[in-house]
Design a protein around this motif. Structure first.
Motif, PDB file in Angstrom:
ATOM      1  N   ALA A   1      28.891  43.620  33.866  1.00  0.00           N
ATOM      2  CA  ALA A   1      29.867  43.561  34.946  1.00  0.00           C
ATOM      3  C   ALA A   1      30.865  44.689  34.769  1.00  0.00           C
ATOM      4  O   ALA A   1      31.235  45.046  33.661  1.00  0.00           O
ATOM      5  N   THR A   2      31.314  45.223  35.873  1.00  0.00           N
ATOM      6  CA  THR A   2      32.275  46.307  35.863  1.00  0.00           C
ATOM      7  C   THR A   2      33.673  45.714  35.840  1.00  0.00           C
ATOM      8  O   THR A   2      33.983  44.818  36.601  1.00  0.00           O
ATOM      9  N   THR A   3      34.521  46.246  34.968  1.00  0.00           N
ATOM     10  CA  THR A   3      35.890  45.761  34.884  1.00  0.00           C
ATOM     11  C   THR A   3      36.846  46.914  35.090  1.00  0.00           C
ATOM     12  O   THR A   3      36.535  48.057  34.790  1.00  0.00           O
ATOM     13  N   ASN A  28      48.278  49.349  42.826  1.00  0.00           N
ATOM     14  CA  ASN A  28      48.096  47.897  42.858  1.00  0.00           C
ATOM     15  C   ASN A  28      47.143  47.486  43.966  1.00  0.00           C
ATOM     16  O   ASN A  28      46.312  46.590  43.775  1.00  0.00           O
ATOM     17  N   ALA A  29      47.241  48.134  45.116  1.00  0.00           N
ATOM     18  CA  ALA A  29      46.316  47.848  46.212  1.00  0.00           C
ATOM     19  C   ALA A  29      44.887  48.203  45.814  1.00  0.00           C
ATOM     20  O   ALA A  29      43.936  47.478  46.139  1.00  0.00           O
ATOM     21  N   ALA A  30      44.735  49.316  45.098  1.00  0.00           N
ATOM     22  CA  ALA A  30      43.409  49.729  44.631  1.00  0.00           C
ATOM     23  C   ALA A  30      42.828  48.688  43.680  1.00  0.00           C
ATOM     24  O   ALA A  30      41.661  48.306  43.802  1.00  0.00           O
ATOM     25  N   LYS A  31      43.642  48.218  42.743  1.00  0.00           N
ATOM     26  CA  LYS A  31      43.167  47.204  41.796  1.00  0.00           C
ATOM     27  C   LYS A  31      42.808  45.912  42.520  1.00  0.00           C
ATOM     28  O   LYS A  31      41.759  45.319  42.246  1.00  0.00           O
ATOM     29  N   ASP A  32      43.659  45.479  43.444  1.00  0.00           N
ATOM     30  CA  ASP A  32      43.388  44.244  44.189  1.00  0.00           C
ATOM     31  C   ASP A  32      42.083  44.357  44.969  1.00  0.00           C
ATOM     32  O   ASP A  32      41.269  43.425  44.974  1.00  0.00           O
ATOM     33  N   SER A  33      41.876  45.494  45.626  1.00  0.00           N
ATOM     34  CA  SER A  33      40.647  45.706  46.392  1.00  0.00           C
ATOM     35  C   SER A  33      39.436  45.715  45.467  1.00  0.00           C
ATOM     36  O   SER A  33      38.389  45.140  45.789  1.00  0.00           O
ATOM     37  N   PHE A  34      39.572  46.363  44.326  1.00  0.00           N
ATOM     38  CA  PHE A  34      38.468  46.425  43.372  1.00  0.00           C
ATOM     39  C   PHE A  34      38.076  45.020  42.920  1.00  0.00           C
ATOM     40  O   PHE A  34      36.895  44.659  42.922  1.00  0.00           O
ATOM     41  N   TYR A  35      39.063  44.227  42.526  1.00  0.00           N
ATOM     42  CA  TYR A  35      38.788  42.873  42.048  1.00  0.00           C
ATOM     43  C   TYR A  35      38.176  42.002  43.144  1.00  0.00           C
ATOM     44  O   TYR A  35      37.426  41.071  42.844  1.00  0.00           O
ATOM     45  N   ALA A  36      38.495  42.313  44.408  1.00  0.00           N
ATOM     46  CA  ALA A  36      37.929  41.573  45.543  1.00  0.00           C
ATOM     47  C   ALA A  36      36.532  42.081  45.904  1.00  0.00           C
ATOM     48  O   ALA A  36      35.891  41.535  46.797  1.00  0.00           O
ATOM     49  N   GLY A  37      36.082  43.136  45.234  1.00  0.00           N
ATOM     50  CA  GLY A  37      34.758  43.686  45.499  1.00  0.00           C
ATOM     51  C   GLY A  37      34.717  44.688  46.634  1.00  0.00           C
ATOM     52  O   GLY A  37      33.646  45.128  47.033  1.00  0.00           O
ATOM     53  N   ASP A  38      35.885  45.075  47.143  1.00  0.00           N
ATOM     54  CA  ASP A  38      35.954  46.067  48.224  1.00  0.00           C
ATOM     55  C   ASP A  38      36.187  47.438  47.599  1.00  0.00           C
ATOM     56  O   ASP A  38      37.299  47.948  47.556  1.00  0.00           O
ATOM     57  N   ALA A  40      35.195  50.446  48.490  1.00  0.00           N
ATOM     58  CA  ALA A  40      35.588  51.530  49.392  1.00  0.00           C
ATOM     59  C   ALA A  40      37.098  51.524  49.602  1.00  0.00           C
ATOM     60  O   ALA A  40      37.740  52.583  49.583  1.00  0.00           O
ATOM     61  N   ALA A  41      37.680  50.351  49.793  1.00  0.00           N
ATOM     62  CA  ALA A  41      39.137  50.254  49.953  1.00  0.00           C
ATOM     63  C   ALA A  41      39.846  50.631  48.657  1.00  0.00           C
ATOM     64  O   ALA A  41      40.902  51.282  48.686  1.00  0.00           O
ATOM     65  N   ALA A  42      39.267  50.238  47.527  1.00  0.00           N
ATOM     66  CA  ALA A  42      39.846  50.607  46.232  1.00  0.00           C
ATOM     67  C   ALA A  42      39.862  52.118  46.074  1.00  0.00           C
ATOM     68  O   ALA A  42      40.869  52.702  45.650  1.00  0.00           O
ATOM     69  N   LEU A  43      38.756  52.745  46.445  1.00  0.00           N
ATOM     70  CA  LEU A  43      38.666  54.197  46.352  1.00  0.00           C
ATOM     71  C   LEU A  43      39.672  54.865  47.276  1.00  0.00           C
ATOM     72  O   LEU A  43      40.350  55.829  46.892  1.00  0.00           O
ATOM     73  N   ALA A  66      35.645  53.090  40.483  1.00  0.00           N
ATOM     74  CA  ALA A  66      35.350  52.696  41.863  1.00  0.00           C
ATOM     75  C   ALA A  66      34.119  53.425  42.388  1.00  0.00           C
ATOM     76  O   ALA A  66      33.273  52.824  43.071  1.00  0.00           O
ATOM     77  N   LEU A  67      34.008  54.709  42.075  1.00  0.00           N
ATOM     78  CA  LEU A  67      32.828  55.468  42.486  1.00  0.00           C
ATOM     79  C   LEU A  67      31.565  54.892  41.849  1.00  0.00           C
ATOM     80  O   LEU A  67      30.530  54.745  42.510  1.00  0.00           O
ATOM     81  N   PHE A  68      31.642  54.554  40.579  1.00  0.00           N
ATOM     82  CA  PHE A  68      30.497  53.968  39.882  1.00  0.00           C
ATOM     83  C   PHE A  68      30.111  52.639  40.527  1.00  0.00           C
ATOM     84  O   PHE A  68      28.926  52.362  40.737  1.00  0.00           O
ATOM     85  N   ALA A  69      31.116  51.822  40.843  1.00  0.00           N
ATOM     86  CA  ALA A  69      30.853  50.525  41.461  1.00  0.00           C
ATOM     87  C   ALA A  69      30.174  50.684  42.822  1.00  0.00           C
ATOM     88  O   ALA A  69      29.397  49.823  43.229  1.00  0.00           O
ATOM     89  N   GLU A  70      30.465  51.780  43.506  1.00  0.00           N
ATOM     90  CA  GLU A  70      29.833  52.054  44.798  1.00  0.00           C
ATOM     91  C   GLU A  70      28.444  52.667  44.641  1.00  0.00           C
ATOM     92  O   GLU A  70      27.769  52.903  45.629  1.00  0.00           O
ATOM     93  N   GLY A  71      28.040  52.950  43.411  1.00  0.00           N
ATOM     94  CA  GLY A  71      26.732  53.547  43.176  1.00  0.00           C
ATOM     95  C   GLY A  71      26.722  55.056  43.299  1.00  0.00           C
ATOM     96  O   GLY A  71      25.663  55.670  43.321  1.00  0.00           O
ATOM     97  N   LYS A  72      27.886  55.665  43.334  1.00  0.00           N
ATOM     98  CA  LYS A  72      28.009  57.129  43.413  1.00  0.00           C
ATOM     99  C   LYS A  72      28.122  57.676  41.995  1.00  0.00           C
ATOM    100  O   LYS A  72      29.162  58.162  41.565  1.00  0.00           O
TER     101      LYS A  72
END
Length: 85
Positions: A1-3, A28-38, A40-43, A66-72
């Motif tokens: 899992a990505t953290t 903080n918005a980036a972290k919140d979006s990342f934890y929510a699985g969004d 693209a919004a995190a990026l 975030a890029l890694f989580a998106e598969g980039k």
């Protein structure tokens, strides 16, 4: 899992920025979006934070995450390489 990183140097880099509250809000918005699985919004949010603090290594590290989580993977590798170099 990505953290995601638990803390940021955004607080310390904020002294370099004219808008520390905006910088922290974006991160903080980036972290919140990342934890929510969004990822693209995190990026998007971390890119906005980087516009305010170009040299913040933690922001660059989070961007790579975030890029890694998106598969980039190639872009993530290039981003993290610049942090580690």
């Amino acid at each position: 899992a990505t953290t995601a990183p638990a803390t940021s140097t955004a607080e310390t880099s904020a002294a370099e920025s004219e808008t520390p509250d905006v910088l922290n809000d974006k991160f903080n918005a980036a972290k919140d979006s990342f934890y929510a699985g969004d990822y693209a919004a995190a990026l998007n949010s971390v890119n906005q934070a980087l516009a305010l603090a170009k040299n913040d290594a933690v922001l660059h590290e989070f961007r790579a995450l975030a890029l890694f989580a998106e598969g980039k993977y190639s872009e993530a590798a290039a981003t993290i390489h610049s942090v580690l170099a």
